[in-house]
Motif scaffolding. Structure first.
Motif, short mmCIF file in Angstrom:
data_model
loop_
_atom_site.label_atom_id
_atom_site.label_comp_id
_atom_site.label_asym_id
_atom_site.label_seq_id
_atom_site.Cartn_x
_atom_site.Cartn_y
_atom_site.Cartn_z
N GLY A 165 -9.85 1.47 -46.04
CA GLY A 165 -10.31 2.86 -46.03
C GLY A 165 -9.16 3.84 -46.01
N ALA A 166 -8.14 3.56 -45.20
CA ALA A 166 -6.97 4.45 -45.13
C ALA A 166 -6.21 4.45 -46.45
CB ALA A 166 -6.06 4.01 -43.99
N GLU A 167 -6.06 3.28 -47.04
CA GLU A 167 -5.35 3.18 -48.32
C GLU A 167 -6.11 3.91 -49.43
OE1 GLU A 167 -2.93 -1.04 -47.84
OE2 GLU A 167 -4.98 -1.07 -48.62
N LEU A 168 -7.43 3.74 -49.44
CA LEU A 168 -8.24 4.38 -50.47
C LEU A 168 -8.23 5.90 -50.29
CD1 LEU A 168 -10.12 4.08 -52.88
CD2 LEU A 168 -12.04 3.83 -51.28
N PHE A 169 -8.34 6.35 -49.04
CA PHE A 169 -8.29 7.79 -48.79
C PHE A 169 -6.97 8.37 -49.31
CE2 PHE A 169 -7.51 11.73 -46.71
CZ PHE A 169 -8.73 12.25 -46.33
N THR A 170 -5.86 7.72 -48.98
CA THR A 170 -4.55 8.21 -49.39
C THR A 170 -4.44 8.25 -50.91
OG1 THR A 170 -3.55 7.30 -47.38
CG2 THR A 170 -2.07 7.80 -49.20
N PHE A 171 -4.89 7.19 -51.57
CA PHE A 171 -4.82 7.11 -53.03
C PHE A 171 -5.65 8.21 -53.68
CE2 PHE A 171 -6.84 5.55 -56.95
CZ PHE A 171 -5.72 5.42 -57.75
N LEU A 172 -6.90 8.38 -53.22
CA LEU A 172 -7.79 9.35 -53.84
C LEU A 172 -7.34 10.78 -53.57
CD1 LEU A 172 -11.27 7.73 -53.13
CD2 LEU A 172 -10.04 7.80 -55.30
N TRP A 173 -6.84 11.03 -52.35
CA TRP A 173 -6.42 12.39 -52.03
C TRP A 173 -5.15 12.76 -52.79
CZ3 TRP A 173 -8.46 16.62 -51.17
CH2 TRP A 173 -7.77 17.70 -50.65
N GLU A 174 -4.26 11.81 -52.98
CA GLU A 174 -3.06 12.09 -53.78
C GLU A 174 -3.43 12.43 -55.22
OE1 GLU A 174 -0.59 8.68 -53.24
OE2 GLU A 174 0.28 9.42 -51.36
N GLU A 175 -4.49 11.82 -55.74
CA GLU A 175 -4.96 12.20 -57.07
C GLU A 175 -5.54 13.61 -57.06
OE1 GLU A 175 -7.68 9.33 -58.72
OE2 GLU A 175 -6.01 8.33 -59.73
N ASN A 176 -6.28 13.95 -56.01
CA ASN A 176 -6.89 15.27 -55.90
C ASN A 176 -5.86 16.38 -55.81
OD1 ASN A 176 -10.06 15.68 -55.42
ND2 ASN A 176 -9.51 13.63 -54.76
N ILE A 177 -4.81 16.16 -55.00
CA ILE A 177 -3.85 17.25 -54.78
C ILE A 177 -3.06 17.56 -56.04
CG2 ILE A 177 -3.70 16.88 -52.29
CD1 ILE A 177 -1.11 15.41 -52.70
N GLU A 178 -2.93 16.61 -56.93
CA GLU A 178 -2.29 16.91 -58.21
C GLU A 178 -3.09 17.94 -58.97
OE1 GLU A 178 -1.21 13.64 -60.65
OE2 GLU A 178 -0.27 12.51 -59.01
N ASP A 179 -4.42 17.78 -58.98
CA ASP A 179 -5.29 18.72 -59.67
C ASP A 179 -5.36 20.06 -58.93
OD1 ASP A 179 -5.86 16.77 -61.57
OD2 ASP A 179 -7.60 16.04 -60.45
N LEU A 180 -5.29 20.02 -57.60
CA LEU A 180 -5.42 21.24 -56.80
C LEU A 180 -4.11 21.99 -56.66
CD1 LEU A 180 -7.72 19.80 -53.98
CD2 LEU A 180 -8.40 21.40 -55.78
N GLY A 181 -2.99 21.34 -56.99
CA GLY A 181 -1.70 22.01 -56.94
C GLY A 181 -1.18 22.26 -55.54
N ILE A 182 -1.45 21.33 -54.61
CA ILE A 182 -0.94 21.47 -53.25
C ILE A 182 -0.12 20.23 -52.87
CG2 ILE A 182 -2.83 22.95 -52.50
CD1 ILE A 182 -4.05 20.50 -51.10
N LYS A 183 0.65 20.36 -51.79
CA LYS A 183 1.44 19.23 -51.30
C LYS A 183 0.55 18.31 -50.48
CE LYS A 183 5.85 21.72 -51.12
NZ LYS A 183 6.98 22.16 -50.26
N ASN A 184 1.00 17.06 -50.36
CA ASN A 184 0.26 16.09 -49.56
C ASN A 184 0.28 16.52 -48.09
OD1 ASN A 184 -0.88 13.87 -48.31
ND2 ASN A 184 0.16 12.40 -49.63
N ASN A 185 -0.90 16.76 -47.53
CA ASN A 185 -1.00 17.23 -46.15
C ASN A 185 -1.54 16.17 -45.19
OD1 ASN A 185 -3.51 17.35 -47.38
ND2 ASN A 185 -4.06 19.37 -46.60
N ILE A 186 -1.50 14.89 -45.59
CA ILE A 186 -1.82 13.81 -44.65
C ILE A 186 -0.61 13.65 -43.73
CG2 ILE A 186 -2.41 11.38 -44.37
CD1 ILE A 186 -3.61 11.44 -47.18
N ARG A 187 -0.76 14.01 -42.46
CA ARG A 187 0.39 14.13 -41.58
C ARG A 187 0.39 13.13 -40.42
NH1 ARG A 187 2.12 19.32 -40.96
NH2 ARG A 187 3.78 18.40 -39.70
N ALA A 188 -0.73 12.45 -40.19
CA ALA A 188 -0.78 11.54 -39.05
C ALA A 188 -1.84 10.47 -39.27
CB ALA A 188 -1.06 12.30 -37.76
N LEU A 189 -1.62 9.32 -38.65
CA LEU A 189 -2.58 8.22 -38.65
C LEU A 189 -2.69 7.69 -37.23
CD1 LEU A 189 -4.33 5.94 -39.94
CD2 LEU A 189 -2.21 4.70 -40.38
#
Length: 265
Positions: A165-189
């Motif tokens: 789940g954590a790996e999938l979240f990271t992968f999918l969100w990194e794809e999203n932020i490319e389209d949204l034009g923002i930096k990766n904001n996953i800061r803690a686990l």
């Protein structure tokens, strides 16, 4: 004002319980003023606080998406936690899923929440922290939340499904932020429901520390699983108030300190 969201793509990790209890520990400092926002149509955070989310007359997070001109003061419930008067909440509603379906065809739909907070930034500046709970998906409502916040905190339990789940979240969100034009904001686990007697628990920590996506964001202190943590939902009170000397309360306070040091909180 710092904005934070708790996220996962696996149910049952204790994400909402962690969100509720960490916010409660953060509120022990009277200089902090916390606004909780429940972005989950299951309303778990709203229920943990002790609010009936089936009330169709009360304003809630749906109102932000359906009436962008609503005054933010009309959304907020004040003084909802005994002994922690510096915690407010914008509750959720079981019909939030209906709102999500209505947003699919709207242009710029991922930025509606950010636009609302920007228009009302003077009002929201009274809070030191705005903390969102979410449900385990990357639907439109969650995309709005994750796009807006400064930091995303992932919550994992001790299971192979949680790793996926954590790996999938990271992968999918990194794809999203490319389209949204923002930096990766996953800061803690955060690892939740930790039991050092289980072999997989230590293996899980070691795995996260070995992975580039997680080694720099893993919070050192895991939150132990306990009946006391589950009781916080039934008693509508965080463990640092309910049982301040419990080992889980000590862990929660340590996690908060680490999140402050990392400038997430």
């Amino acid at each position: 004002m710092k904005s934070i969201a708790f996220g996962t793509l696996k149910g049952g990790t204790g994400k909402t319980t962690s969100c509720f209890n960490l916010a409660g520990a953060l509120a022990l400092n009277p200089e902090n003023r916390i606004l909780l926002v429940d972005g989950d149509p299951q309303c778990n955070l709203t229920n943990d606080i002790g609010i009936d989310c089936s009330d169709m007359e009360r304003n809630n997070i749906r109102t932000i998406f359906e009436n962008k001109k609503v005054d933010p003061s009309e959304l907020i419930l004040h003084g909802i936690l005994d002994k922690l008067p510096n915690v407010d909440i914008i509750p959720s509603n079981i019909l939030l899923i209906k709102t999500e379906m209505q947003l699919v065809s709207i242009a710029g739909r991922e930025k509606l929440l950010a636009n609302y907070f920007e228009r009302n930034k003077e009002f929201f500046s009274q809070y030191t922290h705005v903390i969102f709970d979410t449900n385990p998906n990357l639907g439109v409502i969650n995309q709005n939340i994750f796009y807006f916040v400064d930091s995303i905190i992932l919550v994992s339990d001790v299971s192979l499904n949680a790793i996926q789940g954590a790996e999938l979240f990271t992968f999918l969100w990194e794809e999203n932020i490319e389209d949204l034009g923002i930096k990766n904001n996953i800061r803690a686990l955060i690892i939740n429901n930790f039991d050092k007697r289980i072999n997989l628990a230590k293996d899980l920590q070691d795995y996260y520390l070995s992975e580039d996506d997680f080694k720099d964001i893993l919070i050192e202190t895991p939150i132990p699983g306990s009946v006391a943590m589950k009781d916080t939902s039934f008693n509508h009170s965080p463990i640092v108030v309910l049982q301040p000397t419990h080992q889980a309360a000590s862990a929660i306070r340590r996690v908060v300190k680490e999140l402050i040091l990392r400038e997430v909180f």
